[in-house]
Design an enzyme around this catalytic site. Structure first.
Site, PDB file in Angstrom:
ATOM      1  N   ARG A 126       0.841  -1.196   0.000  1.00 52.74           N
ATOM      2  CA  ARG A 126       0.000   0.000   0.000  1.00 52.74           C
ATOM      3  C   ARG A 126       0.874   1.244   0.000  1.00 52.74           C
ATOM      4  O   ARG A 126       1.767   1.373   0.849  1.00 52.74           O
ATOM      5  CB  ARG A 126      -0.885   0.043   1.253  1.00 52.74           C
ATOM      6  N   THR A 182      -1.304   7.439  -0.379  1.00 60.12           N
ATOM      7  CA  THR A 182      -2.618   7.297  -1.040  1.00 60.12           C
ATOM      8  C   THR A 182      -3.387   6.065  -0.553  1.00 60.12           C
ATOM      9  O   THR A 182      -4.588   5.966  -0.769  1.00 60.12           O
ATOM     10  CB  THR A 182      -2.431   7.151  -2.560  1.00 60.12           C
ATOM     11  N   ASP A 200       0.095  -3.719  12.158  1.00 60.96           N
ATOM     12  CA  ASP A 200       0.613  -4.047  10.832  1.00 60.96           C
ATOM     13  C   ASP A 200       0.965  -5.528  10.784  1.00 60.96           C
ATOM     14  O   ASP A 200       1.927  -5.978  11.411  1.00 60.96           O
ATOM     15  CB  ASP A 200       1.855  -3.188  10.531  1.00 60.96           C
ATOM     16  N   ASP A 212       4.547  -6.525   9.531  1.00 59.55           N
ATOM     17  CA  ASP A 212       5.588  -6.215  10.519  1.00 59.55           C
ATOM     18  C   ASP A 212       5.557  -7.200  11.691  1.00 59.55           C
ATOM     19  O   ASP A 212       6.600  -7.607  12.198  1.00 59.55           O
ATOM     20  CB  ASP A 212       5.406  -4.789  11.053  1.00 59.55           C
TER      21      ASP A 212
HETATM   22  C1  PRP Z   1      -1.259  -5.017   4.249  1.00 56.97           C
HETATM   23  C2  PRP Z   1      -2.072  -6.283   4.308  1.00 56.97           C
HETATM   24  C3  PRP Z   1      -2.856  -6.224   3.031  1.00 56.97           C
HETATM   25  C4  PRP Z   1      -3.124  -4.749   2.872  1.00 56.97           C
HETATM   26  C5  PRP Z   1      -4.514  -4.458   3.291  1.00 56.97           C
HETATM   27  O1  PRP Z   1      -0.161  -5.163   3.429  1.00 56.97           O
HETATM   28  O2  PRP Z   1      -1.300  -7.440   4.441  1.00 56.97           O
HETATM   29  O3  PRP Z   1      -2.156  -6.719   1.905  1.00 56.97           O
HETATM   30  O4  PRP Z   1      -2.197  -4.075   3.742  1.00 56.97           O
HETATM   31  O5  PRP Z   1      -4.832  -3.131   3.081  1.00 56.97           O
HETATM   32  P1  PRP Z   1      -5.896  -2.647   2.004  1.00 56.97           P
HETATM   33  O6  PRP Z   1      -7.103  -3.530   2.167  1.00 56.97           O
HETATM   34  O7  PRP Z   1      -6.155  -1.232   2.421  1.00 56.97           O
HETATM   35  O8  PRP Z   1      -5.291  -2.733   0.650  1.00 56.97           O
HETATM   36  P2  PRP Z   1       0.939  -3.995   3.264  1.00 56.97           P
HETATM   37  O9  PRP Z   1       0.571  -3.116   2.125  1.00 56.97           O
HETATM   38  O10 PRP Z   1       1.131  -3.330   4.580  1.00 56.97           O
HETATM   39  O11 PRP Z   1       2.216  -4.786   2.801  1.00 56.97           O
HETATM   40  P3  PRP Z   1       3.071  -5.896   3.592  1.00 56.97           P
HETATM   41  O12 PRP Z   1       2.255  -7.155   3.682  1.00 56.97           O
HETATM   42  O13 PRP Z   1       4.271  -6.042   2.719  1.00 56.97           O
HETATM   43  O14 PRP Z   1       3.408  -5.346   4.952  1.00 56.97           O
HETATM   44  N1  URA Z   2      -2.551  -3.538   6.816  1.00 57.42           N
HETATM   45  C1  URA Z   2      -2.271  -4.031   8.037  1.00 57.42           C
HETATM   46  O1  URA Z   2      -1.292  -4.792   8.181  1.00 57.42           O
HETATM   47  N2  URA Z   2      -3.034  -3.689   9.057  1.00 57.42           N
HETATM   48  C2  URA Z   2      -4.109  -2.884   8.936  1.00 57.42           C
HETATM   49  O2  URA Z   2      -4.798  -2.608   9.935  1.00 57.42           O
HETATM   50  C3  URA Z   2      -4.401  -2.363   7.659  1.00 57.42           C
HETATM   51  C4  URA Z   2      -3.615  -2.725   6.614  1.00 57.42           C
END
Ligand code: PRP
Ligand code: URA
Length: 210
Positions: free
Chosen positions: A104, A108, A201, A204
Site C-alpha cells: 500500500r 494514497t 501491521d 511487521d
Molecule cells: C497489508 C495487508 C494487506 C493490505 C490491506 O499489506 O497485508 O495486503 O495491507 O490493506 P488494504 O485492504 O487497504 O489494501 P501492506 O501493504 O502493509 O504490505 P506488507 O504485507 O508487505 O506489509
Molecule cells: N494492513 C495491516 O497490516 N493492518 C491494517 O490494519 C491495515 C492494513
C-alpha cells in the site's frame, strides 16, 4: 454469487485475541497466524466437491469419498499473506501456490504491484487468495482483478483474518462473485487506513520488521 462468511468458532476467536494483543511476540504471532489459517482453510474448503472411489481396508472393500473436480491454488498477497500458506499446504498438499506482491502506498493507500508469478494452469483451479488484513479492500480487489483479467481465473475465494466493513463493501461491490471468509469484521478504519481495533501491521508483526 459469493457471500461473506464470518467464522465465529470459539477456537478462532480465542486465537484471534492473542494476535490482537500488542504484547504478543513475533514467534507466537507467526504460529497463531498459521493455526488460524488452518482452521479457516477447513471452513473455507467445506464446499469443495468430492467423488466416490473404492479402497480396500485390511478388513473389507469400502466406498469412500475423495476430493474431486477443480484443484486448488493458494495465492498469498505478499508479504503478510505468506504467513498463512504453510498451514494450508499442510492440509491440501496438492495445492499449487501463486504469489502476488502488492504494497500500500503510505500516502494514497492505493495498492502498488511489484511481483506476480502463477502456476501455469491457475485458470482451471479453485483459487484461495490469502492475506491477514482486508482494510480498504484495495489490495484484495487488485489481486482479484489481476487473477481474473490476466490469468482467466473464474473460481476465487478470499480468506482474511480481520476485515474492516469498508473493505468488505469494496469486494462485495467490485467482485460480487467472490466468497469472503473472515474471522472478524472490526469497527472501522482509522485516518491511516488501519483497521480499528485490528492487530496493527500484520506484515511487521509476522516478520518482525518493526
Ligand atoms: C497489508 C495487508 C494487506 C493490505 C490491506 O499489506 O497485508 O495486503 O495491507 O490493506 P488494504 O485492504 O487497504 O489494501 P501492506 O501493504 O502493509 O504490505 P506488507 O504485507 O508487505 O506489509
Ligand atoms: N494492513 C495491516 O497490516 N493492518 C491494517 O490494519 C491495515 C492494513
Amino acid at each position: 454469487m459469493g457471500s461473506l462468511h464470518v467464522l465465529e468458532h470459539p477456537l478462532l476467536q480465542h486465537k484471534l485475541s492473542i494476535l490482537r494483543d500488542k504484547d504478543t511476540g513475533v514467534k507466537e504471532f507467526r504460529e497463531i497466524v498459521g493455526e488460524i489459517s488452518a482452521l479457516m482453510c477447513y471452513e473455507a474448503t467445506r464446499s469443495l466437491p468430492t467423488k466416490e472411489v473404492e479402497v480396500e481396508t485390511p478388513i473389507a472393500k469400502a466406498k469412500v469419498r475423495v476430493l474431486a473436480g477443480k484443484k486448488m491454488a493458494i495465492v498469498p498477497i505478499l508479504r503478510a499473506g505468506l504467513g498463512m500458506v504453510d498451514s494450508m499446504i499442510n492440509l491440501v498438499p496438492s495445492a499449487k501456490v501463486g504469489h502476488i506482491g502488492l504494497y500500500r502506498d503510505p500516502k494514497t493507500h492505493e495498492p502498488v504491484e511489484y511481483y506476480c508469478k502463477m502456476p501455469p494452469d491457475i485458470s482451471e483451479r479453485q483459487v484461495f487468495i490469502v492475506d491477514p488484513m482486508l482494510a480498504t479492500g484495495g489490495s484484495a480487489s487488485a489481486a482479484i482483478q489481476i487473477l481474473k483479467e490476466k490469468y482467466g481465473c473464474k473460481n476465487i475465494t478470499l480468506m482474511d483474518i480481520i476485515a474492516a466493513p469498508e473493505g468488505v463493501a469494496v469486494i462485495r461491490a467490485e467482485h460480487p462473485d467472490v466468497d469472503i471468509f473472515v474471522a472478524a469484521v472490526d469497527e472501522k478504519l482509522n485516518e491511516n487506513a488501519y483497521i480499528v481495533p485490528g492487530l496493527g501491521d500484520a506484515g511487521d508483526r509476522i516478520f518482525g520488521t518493526k
